[in-house]
Design a protein around this motif. Sequence first.
Motif, PDB file in Angstrom:
ATOM      1  N   ARG A 206       0.857  -1.179   0.000  1.00 24.92           N
ATOM      2  CA  ARG A 206       0.000   0.000   0.000  1.00 24.92           C
ATOM      3  C   ARG A 206       0.897   1.234   0.000  1.00 24.92           C
ATOM      4  O   ARG A 206       1.675   1.442   0.932  1.00 24.92           O
ATOM      5  CB  ARG A 206      -0.932   0.007   1.215  1.00 24.92           C
ATOM      6  N   LEU A 207       0.783   2.009  -1.068  1.00 24.71           N
ATOM      7  CA  LEU A 207       1.595   3.210  -1.235  1.00 24.71           C
ATOM      8  C   LEU A 207       0.667   4.416  -1.182  1.00 24.71           C
ATOM      9  O   LEU A 207      -0.122   4.635  -2.103  1.00 24.71           O
ATOM     10  CB  LEU A 207       2.344   3.168  -2.574  1.00 24.71           C
ATOM     11  N   LYS A 208       0.747   5.196  -0.119  1.00 26.80           N
ATOM     12  CA  LYS A 208      -0.195   6.284   0.116  1.00 26.80           C
ATOM     13  C   LYS A 208       0.376   7.633  -0.327  1.00 26.80           C
ATOM     14  O   LYS A 208       1.549   7.936  -0.100  1.00 26.80           O
ATOM     15  CB  LYS A 208      -0.561   6.356   1.605  1.00 26.80           C
ATOM     16  N   ARG A 209      -0.484   8.441  -0.928  1.00 31.14           N
ATOM     17  CA  ARG A 209      -0.130   9.807  -1.312  1.00 31.14           C
ATOM     18  C   ARG A 209      -0.862  10.757  -0.353  1.00 31.14           C
ATOM     19  O   ARG A 209      -1.779  11.464  -0.731  1.00 31.14           O
ATOM     20  CB  ARG A 209      -0.495  10.058  -2.772  1.00 31.14           C
ATOM     21  N   ASP A 217       4.164   9.016  -0.252  1.00 36.57           N
ATOM     22  CA  ASP A 217       4.951   9.597   0.829  1.00 36.57           C
ATOM     23  C   ASP A 217       4.887   8.750   2.098  1.00 36.57           C
ATOM     24  O   ASP A 217       5.490   9.078   3.111  1.00 36.57           O
ATOM     25  CB  ASP A 217       4.505  11.034   1.137  1.00 36.57           C
ATOM     26  N   ASN A 218       4.154   7.634   2.035  1.00 34.38           N
ATOM     27  CA  ASN A 218       4.013   6.736   3.178  1.00 34.38           C
ATOM     28  C   ASN A 218       3.683   5.360   2.626  1.00 34.38           C
ATOM     29  O   ASN A 218       2.759   5.230   1.812  1.00 34.38           O
ATOM     30  CB  ASN A 218       2.891   7.236   4.089  1.00 34.38           C
ATOM     31  N   ALA A 219       4.425   4.340   3.024  1.00 36.65           N
ATOM     32  CA  ALA A 219       4.256   3.039   2.378  1.00 36.65           C
ATOM     33  C   ALA A 219       4.505   1.887   3.343  1.00 36.65           C
ATOM     34  O   ALA A 219       5.361   1.969   4.230  1.00 36.65           O
ATOM     35  CB  ALA A 219       5.204   2.916   1.184  1.00 36.65           C
ATOM     36  N   VAL A 220       3.748   0.816   3.137  1.00 35.87           N
ATOM     37  CA  VAL A 220       3.949  -0.442   3.844  1.00 35.87           C
ATOM     38  C   VAL A 220       3.907  -1.567   2.814  1.00 35.87           C
ATOM     39  O   VAL A 220       3.027  -1.604   1.955  1.00 35.87           O
ATOM     40  CB  VAL A 220       2.868  -0.690   4.921  1.00 35.87           C
ATOM     41  N   VAL A 221       4.873  -2.474   2.916  1.00 37.40           N
ATOM     42  CA  VAL A 221       4.948  -3.617   1.999  1.00 37.40           C
ATOM     43  C   VAL A 221       5.042  -4.894   2.818  1.00 37.40           C
ATOM     44  O   VAL A 221       5.841  -4.971   3.764  1.00 37.40           O
ATOM     45  CB  VAL A 221       6.172  -3.510   1.065  1.00 37.40           C
ATOM     46  N   MET A 222       4.236  -5.884   2.484  1.00 37.81           N
ATOM     47  CA  MET A 222       4.377  -7.213   3.077  1.00 37.81           C
ATOM     48  C   MET A 222       5.000  -8.132   2.030  1.00 37.81           C
ATOM     49  O   MET A 222       4.510  -8.225   0.901  1.00 37.81           O
ATOM     50  CB  MET A 222       3.039  -7.785   3.528  1.00 37.81           C
TER      51      MET A 222
END
Length: 334
Positions: A206-209, A217-222
């Motif tokens: 999930r790559l959030k703008r 500018d904010n991201a989480v990767v599994m």
Amino acid sequence: MINVALLSKWHVHAIDYANQVKAIKDLSIKVIWDEDPQRGKEWADELHVSFEKDLEVILEDPTIDAVIVNTPTNLHTEVILAAIKHKKHVFTEKVLALTVKECKEIFNALDQSDVQLMVSLPRLTEDYYVFAQEVLNQGALGELTSIRCRLNHDGAVPSNELSNGWLPEHFFNLEQCGGGALIDLGAHPIYLTNRLAGEVEAVSARLKRTLGKEVDDNAVVMVEYKSGALGILETGFLSKGSPFQLELYGTQGTLLIEDNHIRLNSTYYKDNEWNEPQKLPDALPMPMQQWVNTIIHKEEPSITRNDVLNLTLINEAAALSNKESRRVLVSEVY
């Protein structure tokens, strides 16, 4: 002496690399090129070297042995392939290229040449990484079940002085960067976790703008690894005072790294209590020094093509996962 051309000051680490060159006795800065001529001329004046507006002139110059690439990321493949064609050694800021296909194209060109390529993945040389790898290798954690790595800063947070934060505005240009926080700052959690956990099977991201810019500018990767371990990677440009965190969990122990605070609890040791290492192993040579050692002494670098390729692999899979809101097998982009 290895005569070096600095290619662009676009990336924020360009100044750091110029300083590293000056600190290594085997390197010498001879000329600067920049896709922004005004910026390049100003930098050349600061460093008291010449500026050349035509990249081809530099690459055809037989007195130039190597180049350091800090161009916009979308120019990497073009510039690096041109340098390899002209038999120039290449040091480049991460990522090597925006796609796995482009990385392979660069590697194929390298295989037809006698030049050395190094991508700056500096945290693979740090003492805490070497310690974590030793702990894993000796079996102190048992079977690795999960790994979490977080690296954030506040580069996009507005202030009274800087309405867009302290990062340069072009860091939010999708065309030039190919992405945002994940492809830049998130590179470090990606390559660290890849090295520690092994081969990747699938990615969900999930790559959030958050601020509404063109890039995340904010991201989480599994990340799902073929070993069965899970990886959680966190990065962003919106966190003030966020410490660097690297956590490894296994069937027989846990290793927690938070900045310079390191703790280990493992059944591998008799007391089975939390312990802090009294002395960490020696750090490895930094990427630029490894590059020099490879050119001059033909030493095998610790940073490998797999590290470089898998960094782009995760980024490409994460972008697809975010775009299509689904789990992506790495075989889909490899």
